[in-house]
Design a protein around this motif. Structure first.
Motif, mmCIF file in Angstrom:
data_model
loop_
_atom_site.group_PDB
_atom_site.id
_atom_site.type_symbol
_atom_site.label_atom_id
_atom_site.label_comp_id
_atom_site.label_asym_id
_atom_site.label_seq_id
_atom_site.Cartn_x
_atom_site.Cartn_y
_atom_site.Cartn_z
ATOM 1 N N LEU A 3 100.239 71.812 71.329
ATOM 2 C CA LEU A 3 99.337 70.879 70.659
ATOM 3 C C LEU A 3 100.065 70.090 69.581
ATOM 4 O O LEU A 3 99.870 68.871 69.446
ATOM 5 N N LYS A 4 100.899 70.751 68.789
ATOM 6 C CA LYS A 4 101.624 70.059 67.717
ATOM 7 C C LYS A 4 102.487 68.936 68.278
ATOM 8 O O LYS A 4 102.483 67.815 67.757
ATOM 9 N N ASP A 5 103.208 69.217 69.349
ATOM 10 C CA ASP A 5 104.068 68.207 69.960
ATOM 11 C C ASP A 5 103.246 67.055 70.523
ATOM 12 O O ASP A 5 103.620 65.879 70.399
ATOM 13 N N ASP A 6 102.129 67.394 71.135
ATOM 14 C CA ASP A 6 101.248 66.373 71.711
ATOM 15 C C ASP A 6 100.726 65.448 70.622
ATOM 16 O O ASP A 6 100.737 64.218 70.770
ATOM 17 N N LEU A 7 100.270 66.014 69.508
ATOM 18 C CA LEU A 7 99.734 65.203 68.410
ATOM 19 C C LEU A 7 100.814 64.326 67.801
ATOM 20 O O LEU A 7 100.573 63.145 67.498
ATOM 21 N N GLU A 8 101.997 64.859 67.595
ATOM 22 C CA GLU A 8 103.079 64.069 67.020
ATOM 23 C C GLU A 8 103.431 62.890 67.921
ATOM 24 O O GLU A 8 103.653 61.760 67.436
ATOM 25 N N THR A 9 103.436 63.115 69.226
ATOM 26 C CA THR A 9 103.746 62.045 70.171
ATOM 27 C C THR A 9 102.680 60.959 70.165
ATOM 28 O O THR A 9 102.980 59.759 70.112
ATOM 29 N N GLU A 10 101.414 61.383 70.202
ATOM 30 C CA GLU A 10 100.313 60.419 70.260
ATOM 31 C C GLU A 10 100.181 59.628 68.966
ATOM 32 O O GLU A 10 99.923 58.419 68.982
ATOM 33 N N VAL A 11 100.331 60.292 67.827
ATOM 34 C CA VAL A 11 100.226 59.597 66.541
ATOM 35 C C VAL A 11 101.351 58.577 66.401
ATOM 36 O O VAL A 11 101.125 57.428 65.974
ATOM 37 N N ALA A 12 102.568 58.954 66.747
ATOM 38 C CA ALA A 12 103.694 58.024 66.673
ATOM 39 C C ALA A 12 103.454 56.809 67.569
ATOM 40 O O ALA A 12 103.793 55.674 67.203
#
Length: 230
Positions: A3-12
């Protein structure tokens, strides 16, 4: 992917991607916009109709009685918005948002607000008192109206998303809907200065009282207790 990686990717991605924007000729619906950085620009007048003191209502009355008051208020407000040419694009608990476009958008939105005031006092209250003769509850509400350029964008995630309306009109109209219910209709100077006389005067008397909005850098706003009969 965690989830952390997914959120970082989407926010960027949101911050990095360029916006695609276009002028709208009609108020857009969800399907008209993509979930990415896609926006529709409108010159619009935004109306928020809010049921006042709903916390006291749910604290002091049965849930079904509170629900009946939510339903009757939102029913009348929604039908009047549509009858005046507005488009309903959001419900939030005890309030509804209407968007007006076109050459007479300010006059139409203000006439709508005044008609909502009439409906509360002359349709909802008599019906409630007839059904519940001993109730002490008296419905009060506030309508806030502002006009500006706004941008519609689609927010959320796949399978659970909605449109968000970004601009002064959406924010200021919502804030005005939280003003004192002793004056059921509040408008900004952007609306007042572009009103037709029919929505500004009643038998030659100005229906609006000018105020300075201290919380918003002394912005010129107007309030009214008048109504417009259906």
């Amino acid at each position: 992917m965690a989830l952390k990686d997914d959120l970082e990717t989407e926010v960027a991605k949101v911050y990095k991607d360029k916006w695609e924007r276009r002028d709208g000729q009609v108020v857009p619906e969800d399907a008209d916009l993509k979930l990415g950085n896609d926006g529709v620009d409108l010159e619009a007048t935004v109306l928020y109709a809010d049921l006042a003191d709903s916390t006291k209502l749910v604290d002091n009355y049965k849930d079904w009685f509170s629900a009946e008051n939510y339903k009757t208020f939102l029913l009348c407000a929604s039908k009047i918005i549509r009858a005046e040419g507005g488009v309903i694009r959001a419900f939030d608990g005890d309030r509804v948002m209407g968007i007006f476009i076109g050459d007479s958008k300010n006059t139409s939105a203000v006439r709508c607000g005044l008609k909502i005031n009439w409906a509360v006092k002359n349709i909802i209250e008599p019906a409630k008192k007839k059904q519940y003769e001993n109730t002490k509850y008296v419905m009060k509400h506030v309508v806030g109206i502002d006009a500006s350029k706004i941008m519609a964008a689609r927010t959320g995630i796949r399978g659970s998303n909605d449109l968000v309306w970004v601009g002064k009109a959406a924010n200021y109209a919502a804030k005005l809907a939280a003003m004192s219910e002793e004056y059921p209709t509040w408008i900004t100077h952007r609306v007042y200065d572009n009103l037709g006389d029919s929505a500004k005067y009643s038998s030659g008397t100005n229906m609006w009282e000018e105020r300075k909005w201290a919380a918003m850098n002394e912005m010129r706003i107007y309030r009214s207790t008048y109504w417009w009969s259906l």
